[in-house]
Design a protein around this motif. Structure first.
Motif, short mmCIF file in Angstrom:
data_model
loop_
_atom_site.label_atom_id
_atom_site.label_comp_id
_atom_site.label_asym_id
_atom_site.label_seq_id
_atom_site.Cartn_x
_atom_site.Cartn_y
_atom_site.Cartn_z
N THR A 18 0.86 -1.19 0.00
CA THR A 18 0.00 0.00 0.00
C THR A 18 0.89 1.24 0.00
OG1 THR A 18 -0.20 0.30 2.41
CG2 THR A 18 -1.80 -1.19 1.34
N THR A 22 -4.65 8.67 1.94
CA THR A 22 -6.03 8.42 1.50
C THR A 22 -6.76 9.75 1.56
OG1 THR A 22 -6.86 7.86 3.71
CG2 THR A 22 -6.06 6.03 2.35
N GLU A 24 -10.45 11.38 2.43
CA GLU A 24 -11.71 11.08 3.11
C GLU A 24 -12.68 12.22 2.84
OE1 GLU A 24 -11.81 8.12 4.50
OE2 GLU A 24 -9.65 7.78 4.27
N GLY A 60 -3.33 5.21 -2.80
CA GLY A 60 -4.20 6.36 -2.67
C GLY A 60 -3.83 7.38 -3.73
N SER A 77 -10.31 6.31 -0.56
CA SER A 77 -10.47 6.34 0.90
C SER A 77 -9.84 5.10 1.56
CB SER A 77 -11.95 6.39 1.24
OG SER A 77 -12.55 5.15 0.91
N ALA A 78 -9.73 5.18 2.89
CA ALA A 78 -9.20 4.05 3.66
C ALA A 78 -10.06 2.80 3.48
CB ALA A 78 -9.13 4.42 5.14
N MET A 81 -9.32 1.28 0.26
CA MET A 81 -8.00 0.65 0.29
C MET A 81 -8.08 -0.73 0.94
SD MET A 81 -4.36 2.21 1.66
CE MET A 81 -4.03 3.27 0.25
N ALA A 98 1.34 2.92 3.16
CA ALA A 98 0.39 4.02 3.00
C ALA A 98 0.25 4.83 4.28
CB ALA A 98 -0.99 3.49 2.59
N VAL A 100 -2.44 6.06 5.82
CA VAL A 100 -3.91 5.97 5.82
C VAL A 100 -4.48 7.02 6.77
CG1 VAL A 100 -5.85 4.41 6.26
CG2 VAL A 100 -3.65 3.47 5.49
N ASN A 128 -11.10 5.15 11.06
CA ASN A 128 -11.07 4.24 9.91
C ASN A 128 -10.62 2.86 10.34
OD1 ASN A 128 -11.95 5.46 7.51
ND2 ASN A 128 -10.08 6.70 7.37
N ASP A 130 -8.19 -0.21 10.59
CA ASP A 130 -6.72 -0.31 10.53
C ASP A 130 -6.37 -1.46 9.59
OD1 ASP A 130 -3.99 -0.95 11.04
OD2 ASP A 130 -4.12 0.21 12.90
N ILE A 131 -5.88 -1.12 8.41
CA ILE A 131 -5.64 -2.13 7.37
C ILE A 131 -4.52 -3.07 7.79
CG2 ILE A 131 -5.10 -2.46 4.92
CD1 ILE A 131 -6.15 0.47 4.51
#
Ligand code: CTP
Ligand code: CA
Length: 230
Positions: A18, A22, A24, A60, A77-78, A81, A98, A100, A128, A130-131
């Motif tokens: 990533t 991002t 939003e 992003g 956006s997150a 993603m 990223a 984020v 958001n 948490d990826i």
């Protein structure tokens, strides 16, 4: 001229990366963002591709050309993603470079917000997903090597150690993003690589390098680790 064959230590490996900020939305014409340029993540994608990996880059909004030979998925956006990251699994290695956005606007306007003369619009922020943490905590689908970044403006190593523990990833690339460093948007980076060593955490501090050099070094570390485990 015949060039000697390049070493391809990551041939056959699928790497998910990533990159970038991002966006939003606040309303159809406005958004919340941050100063990430995407340069470090894009450099890692290019270095991994050069090392022979199959690279999927989820990015992003950035002002950079797609690296050649890399599959790029562009998101805003997150939440977008996260969706594209999940859709890109399985992977052997995942690198979350990223920046984020931590929050999005819960009450984003369907139409452009208008000044009313009676004060500011009340924006409600919600966290958001948490990826990195989501992917680190997956069961069977968890990539065997998960690498996060820690962007800090103070207490760099302590915060990065805490992040490594909290997120459940394997390595953290910690970098100081205080305005004076020029890292955000700039071409150089000073990083510290935190890796787990049994119950201990090993900290490797690298000298200041270009983002391309950081990428090459990180890919070399990944290649030697992957060689040892497979
Ligand atoms: N990250 C993520 N999804 C988020 C937030 C962060 O995947 N919603 C990832 C980043 O890509 C990075 C790592 O988590 O690899 C750490 O991001 P960072 O912003 O430094 O940490 P946070 O956990 O968001 O904590 P804070 O910003 O409060 O320091
Ligand atoms: Ca954050």
């Amino acid at each position: 001229l015949l060039r000697p064959p390049q070493p391809r230590p990551l041939a056959g490996k699928r790497i998910l990366i990533t990159a970038g900020p991002t966006h939003e939305p606040i309303d159809p014409v406005r958004y919340i963002a941050n100063r990430s340029s995407g340069k470090q993540g894009f450099a890692i994608a290019a270095a991994a591709q050069a090392a022979g990996a199959d690279v999927i880059l989820v990015s992003g909004p950035v002002d950079l050309d797609d690296p050649s030979g890399v599959t790029v998925k562009h998101v805003e956006s997150a939440r977008d993603m996260l969706q594209q990251v999940e859709a890109s699994l399985p992977a052997d290695i995942a690198i979350f470079a990223a920046a984020v956005a931590d929050w999005r606007v819960a009450n984003a306007g369907e139409q452009k917000l208008k000044k009313t003369g009676s004060g500011m619009p009340p924006l409600q922020l919600v966290e958001n997903p948490d990826i990195l943490a989501t992917i680190s905590k997956l069961g069977e689908k968890r990539p065997p090597l998960v690498i996060g970044f820690a962007a800090e403006t103070e207490h760099l190593i302590d915060n990065a150690r805490a992040k490594l523990a909290r997120k459940g990833c394997d390595w953290i690339v910690a970098n100081d993003v205080s305005p004076a460093t020029g890292v955000m948007g700039g071409d150089r980076n000073t990083v510290h690589l935190l890796t787990r060593d049994g119950a201990d955490i090993n900290v490797d501090s690298w000298p200041v390098m270009t983002k391309e050099q950081v990428a090459t070094e990180l890919v070399a570390r990944i290649a030697s680790t992957v060689e040892k485990v497979s």
